[in-house]
Design a protein around this motif. Structure first.
Motif: not given
Length: 120
Positions: A1-25
């Motif tokens: 079992m790991s004893s490493r501590r963790a923290r929460k981070i938003y994807l926006a802090e280290f990622c970018t995104a593109r999105s779009g749609d066609k019909d209902d997808v």
């Protein structure tokens, strides 16, 4: 079992995104800024995690595809636009807003992962 501590981070802090749609997808691609960050999102951002995060918007399935050559994950969401942009009664019914929604997902990362590692 790991004893490493963790923290929460938003994807926006280290990622970018593109999105779009066609019909209902809706198609959402998120891109990590480094190989280390890509390995992290590949491990932590499953189709199920994305579906849970987008559950108020997506009524169908969420499928994930890996795009390693650009450090990306692509999510295809069905029944995501309340019937499609032209028939939906939502106030913001276009798929282009979904990328921002997914970037608001928080994931747990080990506390010792540095900003330099995430941003490349």
């Amino acid at each position: 079992m790991s004893s490493r501590r963790a923290r929460k981070i938003y994807l926006a802090e280290f990622c970018t995104a593109r999105s779009g749609d066609k019909d209902d997808v809706v198609n959402i691609a998120i891109f990590a800024k480094s190989r280390a960050a890509y390995e992290l999102i590949k491990e932590r951002v499953s189709a199920e995690a994305a579906a849970r995060h987008l559950s108020g918007l997506v009524r169908g399935t969420v499928e994930r595809y890996e795009v390693p050559n650009v450090f990306g994950l692509n999510f295809v969401c069905t029944r995501a636009l309340d019937g499609g942009a032209s028939v939906s009664r939502r106030s913001d019914n276009l798929g282009k807003a979904f990328g921002s929604h997914l970037l608001a997902l928080q994931i747990e990362i080990p506390e010792d992962i540095t900003e330099e590692l995430l941003l490349g």
